[in-house]
Design an enzyme around this catalytic site. Structure first.
Site, PDB file in Angstrom:
ATOM      1  CE  LYS A   1     -23.966  -3.093 -12.110  1.00 54.44           C
ATOM      2  NZ  LYS A   1     -23.307  -3.593 -10.899  1.00 54.44           N
TER       3      LYS A   1
ATOM      4  CE  LYS B   1     -22.509   0.692 -12.307  1.00 54.75           C
ATOM      5  NZ  LYS B   1     -22.144  -0.404 -11.486  1.00 54.75           N
TER       6      LYS B   1
HETATM    7  C1  PBG Z   1     -20.512  -4.330  -8.715  1.00 52.21           C
HETATM    8  C2  PBG Z   1     -20.382  -3.019  -9.400  1.00 52.21           C
HETATM    9  C3  PBG Z   1     -19.837  -2.702 -10.657  1.00 52.21           C
HETATM   10  C4  PBG Z   1     -19.839  -1.309 -10.755  1.00 52.21           C
HETATM   11  C5  PBG Z   1     -20.415  -0.824  -9.592  1.00 52.21           C
HETATM   12  N1  PBG Z   1     -20.755  -1.888  -8.776  1.00 52.21           N
HETATM   13  C6  PBG Z   1     -19.239  -3.575 -11.693  1.00 52.21           C
HETATM   14  C7  PBG Z   1     -20.038  -4.517 -12.468  1.00 52.21           C
HETATM   15  O1  PBG Z   1     -21.265  -4.624 -12.317  1.00 52.21           O
HETATM   16  O2  PBG Z   1     -19.410  -5.231 -13.236  1.00 52.21           O
HETATM   17  C8  PBG Z   1     -19.303  -0.492 -11.909  1.00 52.21           C
HETATM   18  C9  PBG Z   1     -18.908   0.894 -11.569  1.00 52.21           C
HETATM   19  C10 PBG Z   1     -18.048   1.568 -12.579  1.00 52.21           C
HETATM   20  O3  PBG Z   1     -17.786   1.069 -13.685  1.00 52.21           O
HETATM   21  O4  PBG Z   1     -17.596   2.678 -12.256  1.00 52.21           O
HETATM   22  N2  PBG Z   1     -21.413  -5.199  -9.256  1.00 52.21           N
END
Ligand code: PBG
Length: 326
Positions: free
Chosen positions: A196, A249
């Site tokens: 991520k 992601k």
């Molecule tokens: C929680 C999380 C996030 C997303 C999914 N889980 C936000 C982040 O890490 O700031 C982003 C999902 C999206 O942008 O569609 N940590």
């Protein structure tokens, strides 16, 4: 050069039937996961401005949305919760009375066939907006792990079919696996948000989930966009810790990472077509600058072609309806 001296690739593109016969990557509704933002209350449907078509919804509406998804062939949803109150430790995250836990219960009751996945993170629940608890200026990795495990167990208790930790804490998959096993949920799979990235493409999500960090940013725990090989180490770590499904992601700016992970690992691979990817296409479509539906299907196809087995996407229902029309 004469025409027998070069390959005639256009021969196989001459008509629609042939093109359809030779389609290498067919999207299917069954591989989509539809994210929903759940709030407390009832009858609530608050539009999320940068994400036209996506709303913050209360659990009664979430039940309807899960059924609408199912009718379109989308059998899985991913729930995010937005609490009324936040605190330093994100204590709402594991509360059985919070929106996510109650929505899981309601959806599983009304629509038992719906496969309910929950996002496990603290950022929506902490007043500082970080994904773990703060110690000085830093997010304390090891102090956060038990809270993530408790949150995952609370989701499983509510009836979640699968949990998906997204906090990017080292050891989060192992901590959650152990917590689930101890609580009697050894059959509940964990989908790790393995690779991520610290991405600008989460902007609309942070508006939707009210989870922007109140100081600093997430670069001390999410990965830098520059990193490719490091993503493979993150995936390996999640696998060592017992992840059942791995994830890359965002998706669109990281297709190379999806491709590489799909070639290296035989574990099912998910890709998250994130909020900013959705918003870009929505905005350009509204401006009349591109054909929104075609752009959406093209992006989803590219994610599949890169090697994703599952695609988490806000476009899931719409794309499924387009696929069904043929
Ligand atoms: C929680 C999380 C996030 C997303 C999914 N889980 C936000 C982040 O890490 O700031 C982003 C999902 C999206 O942008 O569609 N940590």
């Amino acid at each position: 050069m004469t025409s027998d001296q070069y390959p005639h690739l256009r021969r196989l593109r001459r008509n629609a039937t042939l093109r359809d016969m030779l389609n290498e990557n067919r999207l299917a509704a069954s591989e989509f996961i539809y994210p929903m933002f759940v709030v407390n209350g009832s009858g609530v449907r608050t539009p999320i401005e940068p994400m036209p078509g996506i709303d913050q919804i209360s659990l009664d509406i979430a039940v309807e949305e899960a059924q609408r998804a199912m009718e379109a062939g989308v059998k899985s949803v991913l729930l995010f919760g937005i609490p009324d109150e936040k605190d330093a430790t994100g204590s709402g995250a594991s509360s059985p009375d919070e929106a996510v836990q109650r929505a899981v219960q309601a959806i599983k009751k009304a629509s038992p066939e719906t496969y309910v996945i929950t996002d496990v993170c603290l950022c929506e629940y902490t007043d500082h907006g970080h994904c773990g608890i703060i110690n000085g200026n830093d997010v304390d990795n090891d102090a956060t792990l038990p809270l993530l495990a408790q949150t995952a167990v609370s989701h499983a208790d509510a009836g979640a079919d699968m949990v998906a930790p997204s906090a990017m804490m080292d050891g989060q998959v192992a901590a959650i696996r152990a917590g689930l096993n101890e609580a009697g949920f050894s059959d509940t799979p964990v989908m790790g948000y393995s690779a991520k990235y610290a991405s600008a493409f989460y902007g609309p999500f942070r508006i939707a989930a009210d989870s922007a960090p109140q100081f600093g940013d997430r670069r001390a725990y999410q990965m830098a966009p520059n990193q490719g090989r490091e993503a493979m180490r993150e995936v390996e770590a999640d696998l060592d810790e017992g992840a059942d499904i791995i994830m890359v992601k965002p998706a669109l700016a990281y297709l190379d990472v999806i491709k590489e992970a799909s070639m290296r690992f035989d574990t099912p691979l998910a890709a998250y077509n994130v909020s900013g990817e959705y918003s870009m296409i929505a905005a350009a479509g509204q401006a009349g600058w591109l054909d929104r539906e075609r752009a959406m299907m093209e992006v989803l196809t590219s994610i599949k072609r890169a090697g994703a087995d599952l695609i988490i996407t806000y476009s899931a229902i719409e794309a499924a309806e387009i696929i069904a029309k043929g």
